[in-house]
Design a protein around this motif. Structure first.
Motif, PDB file in Angstrom:
ATOM      1  N   LEU A   1      34.286  58.481  36.110  1.00  0.00           N
ATOM      2  CA  LEU A   1      35.142  58.270  35.812  1.00  0.00           C
ATOM      3  C   LEU A   1      36.191  57.975  36.847  1.00  0.00           C
ATOM      4  O   LEU A   1      37.033  58.923  36.209  1.00  0.00           O
ATOM      5  CB  LEU A   1      35.546  58.072  34.166  1.00  0.00           C
ATOM      6  N   SER A   2      36.022  57.034  37.470  1.00  0.00           N
ATOM      7  CA  SER A   2      37.323  56.803  38.218  1.00  0.00           C
ATOM      8  C   SER A   2      38.083  56.136  37.761  1.00  0.00           C
ATOM      9  O   SER A   2      38.225  54.368  37.437  1.00  0.00           O
ATOM     10  CB  SER A   2      36.668  56.383  39.778  1.00  0.00           C
ATOM     11  N   ILE A   3      39.046  56.167  38.500  1.00  0.00           N
ATOM     12  CA  ILE A   3      40.667  55.694  37.584  1.00  0.00           C
ATOM     13  C   ILE A   3      41.564  55.382  38.429  1.00  0.00           C
ATOM     14  O   ILE A   3      41.841  56.035  39.681  1.00  0.00           O
ATOM     15  CB  ILE A   3      41.301  56.490  36.591  1.00  0.00           C
ATOM     16  N   PHE A   4      42.122  53.991  38.107  1.00  0.00           N
ATOM     17  CA  PHE A   4      42.589  53.258  39.926  1.00  0.00           C
ATOM     18  C   PHE A   4      44.313  52.995  39.482  1.00  0.00           C
ATOM     19  O   PHE A   4      44.089  52.104  38.331  1.00  0.00           O
ATOM     20  CB  PHE A   4      41.922  51.924  40.232  1.00  0.00           C
ATOM     21  N   MET A   5      44.742  52.278  40.896  1.00  0.00           N
ATOM     22  CA  MET A   5      46.283  51.999  39.943  1.00  0.00           C
ATOM     23  C   MET A   5      46.166  50.253  39.374  1.00  0.00           C
ATOM     24  O   MET A   5      45.061  49.847  39.792  1.00  0.00           O
ATOM     25  CB  MET A   5      46.921  52.518  40.936  1.00  0.00           C
ATOM     26  N   GLU A   6      47.323  50.189  38.642  1.00  0.00           N
ATOM     27  CA  GLU A   6      47.248  48.150  37.957  1.00  0.00           C
ATOM     28  C   GLU A   6      46.767  47.751  39.863  1.00  0.00           C
ATOM     29  O   GLU A   6      46.410  46.544  39.256  1.00  0.00           O
ATOM     30  CB  GLU A   6      48.342  48.641  37.328  1.00  0.00           C
ATOM     31  N   ALA A   7      47.216  47.470  40.397  1.00  0.00           N
ATOM     32  CA  ALA A   7      47.126  46.871  41.844  1.00  0.00           C
ATOM     33  C   ALA A   7      45.484  46.501  41.764  1.00  0.00           C
ATOM     34  O   ALA A   7      45.453  45.170  42.314  1.00  0.00           O
ATOM     35  CB  ALA A   7      47.965  47.331  43.530  1.00  0.00           C
ATOM     36  N   LEU A   8      44.764  46.964  41.099  1.00  0.00           N
ATOM     37  CA  LEU A   8      43.589  46.703  41.352  1.00  0.00           C
ATOM     38  C   LEU A   8      42.796  46.012  39.990  1.00  0.00           C
ATOM     39  O   LEU A   8      42.313  44.853  39.684  1.00  0.00           O
ATOM     40  CB  LEU A   8      42.514  47.841  41.306  1.00  0.00           C
ATOM     41  N   ASN A   9      44.200  45.199  39.186  1.00  0.00           N
ATOM     42  CA  ASN A   9      44.035  44.312  37.800  1.00  0.00           C
ATOM     43  C   ASN A   9      44.083  42.476  38.838  1.00  0.00           C
ATOM     44  O   ASN A   9      45.300  43.003  39.214  1.00  0.00           O
ATOM     45  CB  ASN A   9      44.948  44.754  37.461  1.00  0.00           C
ATOM     46  N   LEU A  10      43.379  41.698  40.297  1.00  0.00           N
ATOM     47  CA  LEU A  10      42.987  40.663  40.090  1.00  0.00           C
ATOM     48  C   LEU A  10      42.927  39.885  39.420  1.00  0.00           C
ATOM     49  O   LEU A  10      41.300  39.982  39.242  1.00  0.00           O
ATOM     50  CB  LEU A  10      42.676  41.146  41.705  1.00  0.00           C
TER      51      LEU A  10
ATOM     52  N   LEU B   1      23.103  60.547  52.479  1.00  0.00           N
ATOM     53  CA  LEU B   1      23.552  61.839  52.427  1.00  0.00           C
ATOM     54  C   LEU B   1      22.459  62.251  52.146  1.00  0.00           C
ATOM     55  O   LEU B   1      21.749  63.664  51.824  1.00  0.00           O
ATOM     56  CB  LEU B   1      24.477  61.667  51.174  1.00  0.00           C
ATOM     57  N   GLY B   2      21.012  61.559  51.369  1.00  0.00           N
ATOM     58  CA  GLY B   2      19.568  62.228  51.296  1.00  0.00           C
ATOM     59  C   GLY B   2      20.113  62.945  49.719  1.00  0.00           C
ATOM     60  O   GLY B   2      19.293  63.921  49.383  1.00  0.00           O
ATOM     61  N   VAL B   3      20.944  62.611  49.019  1.00  0.00           N
ATOM     62  CA  VAL B   3      21.030  63.307  47.946  1.00  0.00           C
ATOM     63  C   VAL B   3      21.324  61.676  47.267  1.00  0.00           C
ATOM     64  O   VAL B   3      22.396  61.116  47.515  1.00  0.00           O
ATOM     65  CB  VAL B   3      22.174  64.141  47.517  1.00  0.00           C
ATOM     66  N   ARG B   4      20.933  61.558  46.231  1.00  0.00           N
ATOM     67  CA  ARG B   4      20.838  60.628  44.962  1.00  0.00           C
ATOM     68  C   ARG B   4      22.476  60.347  44.637  1.00  0.00           C
ATOM     69  O   ARG B   4      22.644  61.453  43.791  1.00  0.00           O
ATOM     70  CB  ARG B   4      19.844  60.547  44.496  1.00  0.00           C
ATOM     71  N   TYR B   5      22.987  59.767  44.176  1.00  0.00           N
ATOM     72  CA  TYR B   5      23.994  59.217  43.491  1.00  0.00           C
ATOM     73  C   TYR B   5      23.850  60.161  41.826  1.00  0.00           C
ATOM     74  O   TYR B   5      22.501  60.356  41.785  1.00  0.00           O
ATOM     75  CB  TYR B   5      24.481  58.224  42.495  1.00  0.00           C
ATOM     76  N   PRO B   6      24.622  61.778  41.737  1.00  0.00           N
ATOM     77  CA  PRO B   6      24.068  62.922  40.961  1.00  0.00           C
ATOM     78  C   PRO B   6      24.135  63.069  39.148  1.00  0.00           C
ATOM     79  O   PRO B   6      23.986  63.784  38.610  1.00  0.00           O
ATOM     80  CB  PRO B   6      24.892  63.955  41.413  1.00  0.00           C
ATOM     81  N   TRP B   7      24.757  61.695  38.800  1.00  0.00           N
ATOM     82  CA  TRP B   7      25.592  61.585  37.495  1.00  0.00           C
ATOM     83  C   TRP B   7      25.713  60.614  36.626  1.00  0.00           C
ATOM     84  O   TRP B   7      24.755  59.648  37.310  1.00  0.00           O
ATOM     85  CB  TRP B   7      26.850  61.511  37.684  1.00  0.00           C
ATOM     86  N   GLN B   8      25.414  60.601  35.427  1.00  0.00           N
ATOM     87  CA  GLN B   8      24.267  59.544  34.263  1.00  0.00           C
ATOM     88  C   GLN B   8      24.733  58.227  34.508  1.00  0.00           C
ATOM     89  O   GLN B   8      24.123  57.473  34.303  1.00  0.00           O
ATOM     90  CB  GLN B   8      25.046  60.245  32.714  1.00  0.00           C
ATOM     91  N   LYS B   9      26.136  58.109  34.770  1.00  0.00           N
ATOM     92  CA  LYS B   9      26.700  56.727  35.097  1.00  0.00           C
ATOM     93  C   LYS B   9      27.920  56.551  35.713  1.00  0.00           C
ATOM     94  O   LYS B   9      28.058  58.036  36.067  1.00  0.00           O
ATOM     95  CB  LYS B   9      26.926  56.236  33.271  1.00  0.00           C
ATOM     96  N   TYR B  10      28.114  55.449  35.976  1.00  0.00           N
ATOM     97  CA  TYR B  10      29.614  55.411  37.045  1.00  0.00           C
ATOM     98  C   TYR B  10      30.511  54.439  35.918  1.00  0.00           C
ATOM     99  O   TYR B  10      30.431  53.330  36.427  1.00  0.00           O
ATOM    100  CB  TYR B  10      29.115  55.422  38.745  1.00  0.00           C
ATOM    101  N   ASP B  11      31.754  54.156  35.690  1.00  0.00           N
ATOM    102  CA  ASP B  11      32.886  53.968  35.333  1.00  0.00           C
ATOM    103  C   ASP B  11      33.883  53.787  36.144  1.00  0.00           C
ATOM    104  O   ASP B  11      34.462  54.684  36.558  1.00  0.00           O
ATOM    105  CB  ASP B  11      33.508  53.848  33.902  1.00  0.00           C
ATOM    106  N   GLN B  12      34.818  52.998  36.558  1.00  0.00           N
ATOM    107  CA  GLN B  12      35.577  52.432  37.032  1.00  0.00           C
ATOM    108  C   GLN B  12      36.403  51.452  36.197  1.00  0.00           C
ATOM    109  O   GLN B  12      36.536  50.054  35.746  1.00  0.00           O
ATOM    110  CB  GLN B  12      35.465  51.574  38.972  1.00  0.00           C
ATOM    111  N   VAL B  13      37.912  52.638  35.985  1.00  0.00           N
ATOM    112  CA  VAL B  13      39.096  51.725  34.482  1.00  0.00           C
ATOM    113  C   VAL B  13      39.700  51.850  35.973  1.00  0.00           C
ATOM    114  O   VAL B  13      40.831  52.485  36.955  1.00  0.00           O
ATOM    115  CB  VAL B  13      39.018  52.245  33.573  1.00  0.00           C
ATOM    116  N   VAL B  14      41.015  50.392  35.707  1.00  0.00           N
ATOM    117  CA  VAL B  14      41.828  50.445  35.893  1.00  0.00           C
ATOM    118  C   VAL B  14      43.000  50.178  34.978  1.00  0.00           C
ATOM    119  O   VAL B  14      42.884  49.621  34.077  1.00  0.00           O
ATOM    120  CB  VAL B  14      42.040  48.502  37.229  1.00  0.00           C
TER     121      VAL B  14
END
Length: 859
Positions: free
Chosen positions: A339-348, A312-325
């Protein structure tokens, strides 16, 4: 301006004004209405339907939210009543009038108890009058406030997210905004959690705000929780403070403005995997016991961020990135900023994660950090500006990481998903008429939108396409957009007029339906006839750039054409005898295509096509419509193809063909041992079990220890399915604690065949503990097992299936449970339960399918 017409209009207005003041009683005598006037009146009556439609369009138009105020910053001080599922809040809002002077402020605040509203001046609070109707908080300001003034407000409240609300939609199954999961700890085996889901306008269920996508503000949240819990939110953690009462207050700050629906909070007891991309901290946050699996499931995140940033030529614009299940999430996932939130199917666990299939959804939510969070749709009517891009990111990542063939197969799958929806629903992609915002979350906004972007990329070329996205992101950074902003960005970069493309694809409904004829009567100049057959009353006549590929002595050639008539002829001018001619070999067009190829042409397509998706299509058609023994060579070539999904298809179709298994047995066995794709190894094991099970039982037994559950699950099913294995019972019982669906299905098949009551508890236990797609697949086995048992056991199963069909938040699971109940149709009371479920179902799609079953199965 035409002066004569202006004079006539002015006279009419004056007469109209005079009539209004003078007509206070009926005239003494009515003149007879002339016939031509009566005729005009009758014509007007006939046009009432048109008039009503126009009135509806004016009244129901979904306009972008008018901005009376600009929300600048929100400070929240929150604690939680876990037992009551309440939020105890203190909010401070900084705002200013957007343009016009204001005397009142209206905030979104759903199902609150509001205690105090004050204006803050020089650190002093001055109470304000307000009116509250459980949806809107109307605040009367202390005098007229201009756009040069800043307003600081304080609001004390209790939010009650479990009160009120409409119950959500098919896409987002609930609208509470904030969710308390097992808040009192009474549900065994389920963690206590709090998490939020704000899209579309649900965050105003837990804090007062201007809950619209065209609003944008910074915020800081102070979250007070029992000290045993962790908290996560947008932006950075500024600090933690231990309190004397056994609680802790975490202070989170989001110092870059974003839309209110993207604010998020998560509370619970988690394990955290730390990672990094350049100087951006990354975390993968999962339930206890899944840390090792999370490291594998999310391992490509740094590479994804780097890939998308460069593309994209645009650097990731935010302070951090969390992914929580989290548990019981009401959607697949949600792209809250940082802070992306995911369904429990990603608990593997670590073993399950080896075959994780979640790269697509991880890429999808990550791409939203640019398209949706950094640049945000100004209204839900423009939702595809968020979701079409996130959908297409799945193709971009698949193409980069796993190759174009794999990406094209996913692309066609998305296309078919849209076509399925389009059989009963065809609406504009950008649309301004709907009953509920969440109706926009459909296969049009996602699957169709992604395919449109794919066509635009292929039309403009990669360089212009991605340069346009760069311009779009940079110009509209940290702001809201509508569809014309996207068009103008592409036009600015490419120099092309694209009104025709956006009008027919973004602002109209439907898709082309093409009849394609290939005339080879003149071999050196093959003629194509392309006819558009879509219903033109509701669908455009398309201008459609397309490509034709042809092969001569194994060399690929390509010609580009533009279809812009209802029926049009195209000369290929190939000059030599061709091996095969392919219309849209890469399946780039979002179009239903009808063309006749026949056996010989399909074989030529399979043998010559460069695009894996074209070879896949040819093999699919050949094995569906032909069972000739001469397909043996085709099957063998398919199983040796470099495209893994094509190898898997060849194996899947082998058992239903007339091909002599011995002709390919050696290759199938080799694939079962060493194919690079675990799903292909599993498919090969299934073929061996179907065609020569006795020979391979020792091999199947050995494969039970394979790390991949794809492979081990297939081997377990093959081993348990052979009656000659004396230790089947012991083997099966050794796997009874597994919750992976591949293992569960193998056991369910085995236990169902034995029809023994002792396994009823295992089936009930899995019904309670499985979720998502795993539960959906299990429901059929559950019903089959209990349908064979005695009445008492059947009655228990019926009640449990009824409960799932009535209460599960996922529409497809409710439908699966409904279908499973049909195995008990003749049991007392089941017919009435099925009818009751259909009557009480709120999802229109599920209700329609239920009605179909009842109509075709009922009395």
């Amino acid at each position: 301006m035409n002066l004569k017409n202006t004079s006539v209009l002015l006279l009419a207005l004056l007469l109209g004004c005079k009539t209004q003041t003078e007509v206070t009683q009926a005239p003494a005598e009515m003149e007879e209405v002339p016939a031509e006037v009566e005729e005009r009146f009758e014509t007007t009556q006939q046009q009432k339907g048109v008039l009503r439609q126009k009135e509806y369009e004016l009244r129901e138009y979904r306009a972008t939210r008018e901005r009376h105020f600009d929300l600048l910053h929100t400070s929240l001080d929150l604690s939680f009543d876990f037992e009551k599922k309440h939020v105890l809040g203190k909010a401070k809002l900084k705002l200013k009038p957007y343009f016009y002077d204001q005397r009142e402020l209206e905030l979104d605040a759903k199902d609150f108890e509001v205690y105090d509203v004050s204006v803050i001046r020089e650190d002093e609070n001055y109470p304000l009058n307000f009116k509250y109707d459980q949806k809107k908080l109307l605040i009367y300001l202390p005098g007229k406030i201009s756009s040069s003034d800043t307003l600081d407000l304080s609001i004390s409240y209790t939010a009650k997210p479990y009160e009120g609300g409409s119950g959500g939609s098919a896409a987002i199954t609930d609208d509470k905004g904030m969710y308390f999961i097992n808040p009192t700890g009474e549900e065994e085996g389920k963690p206590t959690q709090i998490w939020t889901q704000g899209e579309t306008e649900h965050n105003s269920k837990w804090f007062p705000t201007i809950d619209a996508p065209n609003e944008r503000a910074t915020h800081d949240f102070k979250l007070t929780v029992p000290e045993r819990y962790q908290t996560f939110s947008n932006g950075k953690l500024l600090g933690r403070q231990d309190n004397e009462d056994g609680t802790r207050t975490d202070h989170w700050e989001m110092d870059m403005p974003h839309a209110p629906y993207l604010a998020a909070v998560v509370v619970g007891d988690f394990e955290v995997v730390e990672d990094q991309w350049e100087d951006v901290p990354l975390r993968y946050i999962v339930e206890k016991g899944y840390k090792e699996g999370a490291a594998k499931v999310f391992e490509n995140t740094p590479e994804m961020i780097g890939f998308f940033s460069e593309l994209l030529g645009v650097r990731y614009p935010w302070q951090k990135y969390d992914q929580v299940v989290v548990r019981d999430f009401v959607s697949g996932a949600m792209e809250n900023t940082t802070l992306s939130i995911f369904m429990e199917a990603l608990n593997l666990d670590e073993r399950e994660a080896l075959d994780s299939e979640w790269e697509g959804i991880i890429a999808h939510e990550l791409f939203h950090q640019w398209f949706g969070d950094y640049v945000t749709t100004e209204s839900w009517s423009n939702l595809p500006l968020n979701e079409a891009f996130a959908n297409y990111s799945e193709y971009l990542w698949e193409e980069f990481k796993h190759g174009k063939d794999a990406a094209d197969l996913s692309h066609v799958g998305e296309m078919e998903q849209y076509f399925s929806e389009a059989e009963g629903k065809q609406v504009d992609l950008i649309r301004f008429y709907y009953d509920n915002d969440e109706e926009m979350f459909d296969s049009h906004s996602y699957a169709k939108g992604g395919r449109i972007l794919h066509m635009l990329r292929k039309y403009l070329g990669d360089e212009a396409f991605f340069a346009s996205l760069n311009h779009y992101l940079e110009k509209h950074a940290l702001s809201s957009v509508e569809v014309h902003d996207l068009r103008l960005a592409f036009e600015k970069v490419s120099g092309k007029d694209l009104n025709w493309f956006f009008n027919q694809w973004f602002l109209d409904s439907g898709h082309p339906e093409l009849d394609v004829r290939i005339d080879e009567s003149v071999p050196g100049n093959i003629l194509l006839t392309v006819r558009q057959q879509q219903p033109l009353g509701q669908t455009p006549l398309y201008k459609l750039p397309f490509k034709v590929q042809y092969y001569i002595d194994g060399v690929r050639y390509e010609r580009e054409f533009v279809l812009e008539e209802g029926e049009q002829f195209f000369a290929l001018e190939n000059g030599e005898l061709t091996d095969v001619v392919l219309f849209d070999e890469g399946m780039e067009l979002l179009a239903k295509k009808q063309t006749f190829r026949g056996y010989d042409r399909l074989v030529a397509q399979f043998e010559n096509a460069e695009a894996g998706i074209a070879r896949y299509e040819a093999l699919d058609s050949l094995t569906t419509h032909y069972t000739r023994q001469e397909l043996g060579g085709i099957f063998r070539s398919g199983m040796e193809d470099e495209f893994g999904s094509l190898r898997e298809l060849a194996l899947d179709r082998l058992s239903s063909s007339e091909v002599n298994f011995q002709f390919v047995e050696d290759l199938v066995y080799q694939m079962a041992q060493e194919d690079e794709k675990n799903s292909v190894r599993a498919a090969a094991i299934e073929v061996l079990a179907q065609n020569n099970p006795e020979k391979y039982q020792a091999f199947f037994r050995a494969q039970l220890d394979e790390p991949s559950l794809y492979v081990a699950g297939a081997a377990l099913a093959a081993y348990l399915g052979h009656e000659g294995n004396d230790d089947r019972q012991e083997v099966a019982e050794g796997y009874m604690d597994h919750r992976n669906i591949r293992v569960v299905v193998a056991l369910a098949n085995y236990f169902s065949a034995r029809e023994e009551k002792q396994y009823a508890g295992w089936f009930h236990d899995n019904l309670n503990k499985l979720s998502g797609e795993s539960l959906y697949y299990f429901l059929g086995y559950y019903g089959d097992f209990f349908a064979r048992l005695e009445e008492q056991e059947r009655n228990v199963a019926i009640e449990k299936l009824y409960e799932v069909a009535a209460e599960n938040p996922a529409n497809y699971i409710r439908l699966g449970a409904f279908q499973s109940l049909f195995g008990f149709y003749d049991e007392d009371g089941v017919k009435e339960k099925l009818k009751r479920l259909n009557e009480e179902e709120t999802d229109s799609m599920v209700k329609q399918y239920q009605g179909f079953y009842l109509q075709n199965y009922g009395d």
